[in-house]
Design a protein around this motif. Structure first.
Motif, short mmCIF file in Angstrom:
data_model
loop_
_atom_site.label_atom_id
_atom_site.label_comp_id
_atom_site.label_asym_id
_atom_site.label_seq_id
_atom_site.Cartn_x
_atom_site.Cartn_y
_atom_site.Cartn_z
N SER A 1 0.92 -1.59 -0.15
CA SER A 1 -0.39 -0.15 0.36
C SER A 1 0.69 1.03 0.11
O SER A 1 0.75 2.52 -0.49
N GLN A 2 1.67 1.43 1.04
CA GLN A 2 3.08 2.70 0.71
C GLN A 2 3.27 2.55 -0.81
O GLN A 2 3.78 3.40 -1.10
N ALA A 3 3.67 1.55 -1.55
CA ALA A 3 4.35 1.74 -2.75
C ALA A 3 3.80 1.62 -3.52
O ALA A 3 3.71 3.07 -4.39
N ILE A 4 2.09 1.82 -3.27
CA ILE A 4 0.66 1.68 -4.73
C ILE A 4 0.75 3.71 -4.21
O ILE A 4 0.79 4.46 -5.60
N ALA A 5 0.82 4.20 -3.50
CA ALA A 5 0.56 5.33 -2.31
C ALA A 5 1.65 6.14 -3.20
O ALA A 5 1.32 7.48 -3.73
N HIS A 6 3.19 6.05 -3.52
CA HIS A 6 3.97 6.35 -4.20
C HIS A 6 4.32 6.65 -5.69
O HIS A 6 4.11 7.77 -6.17
N ALA A 7 3.81 5.10 -6.47
CA ALA A 7 3.67 5.43 -6.94
C ALA A 7 2.82 5.99 -8.39
O ALA A 7 2.60 6.71 -9.65
N LEU A 8 1.50 5.92 -7.07
CA LEU A 8 0.26 7.17 -8.11
C LEU A 8 0.45 8.20 -7.53
O LEU A 8 0.86 9.46 -8.14
N GLU B 1 7.34 -4.42 -7.44
CA GLU B 1 7.41 -5.88 -7.40
C GLU B 1 7.77 -5.97 -5.58
O GLU B 1 9.05 -5.19 -5.17
N ILE B 2 6.97 -6.77 -5.79
CA ILE B 2 6.56 -7.08 -3.93
C ILE B 2 6.33 -8.00 -3.85
O ILE B 2 5.70 -8.41 -3.91
N THR B 3 7.41 -8.82 -2.35
CA THR B 3 7.28 -10.12 -2.28
C THR B 3 6.93 -10.69 -0.77
O THR B 3 7.54 -9.11 -0.16
N LEU B 4 6.77 -11.53 -0.31
CA LEU B 4 6.52 -11.91 1.05
C LEU B 4 7.74 -12.21 1.47
O LEU B 4 7.32 -11.15 3.13
N LEU B 5 9.26 -12.96 0.62
CA LEU B 5 10.68 -12.24 1.61
C LEU B 5 11.02 -11.75 1.34
O LEU B 5 11.40 -10.89 3.00
N GLY B 6 10.81 -10.37 0.76
CA GLY B 6 11.51 -9.25 0.81
C GLY B 6 10.79 -8.04 1.45
O GLY B 6 11.12 -7.45 2.44
N ALA B 7 9.56 -8.42 2.18
CA ALA B 7 8.59 -7.25 2.99
C ALA B 7 9.26 -7.91 4.59
O ALA B 7 9.16 -7.59 5.02
#
Length: 74
Positions: free
Chosen positions: A40-47, A60-66
């Motif tokens: 949600s933070q990445a989407i807000a930044h992209a918008l 590109e958001i992954t469970l392991l990366g998060a």
């Protein structure tokens, strides 16, 4: 997949019991919730970037990366 992300990120070691045995968090969707928060933070930044500069973004958001990002400050 949540338990795998918890294990590979090191969260289970940080959540070890008194006997030192790594264990997963009782909330079985911890990695999913954290990944959703970062998404949600990445989407807000992209918008915001789209509205300000007219440029798109690839997310590109992954469970392991998060989970790794969540554990890193500890």
């Amino acid at each position: 997949m949540d338990q795998i992300a918890q294990a590979f990120s090191g969260w289970m070691v940080l959540n070890a019991g008194d006997d030192g045995v790594p264990q997963r968090t009782r909330t079985t969707v911890l990695a999913d919730q954290i990944c959703g928060l970062y998404a949600s933070q990445a989407i807000a930044h992209a918008l915001l970037r789209r509205f300000r500069f007219g440029q798109g973004a690839h997310l590109e958001i992954t469970l392991l990366g998060a989970m790794a990002a969540f554990v890193a400050p500890r």
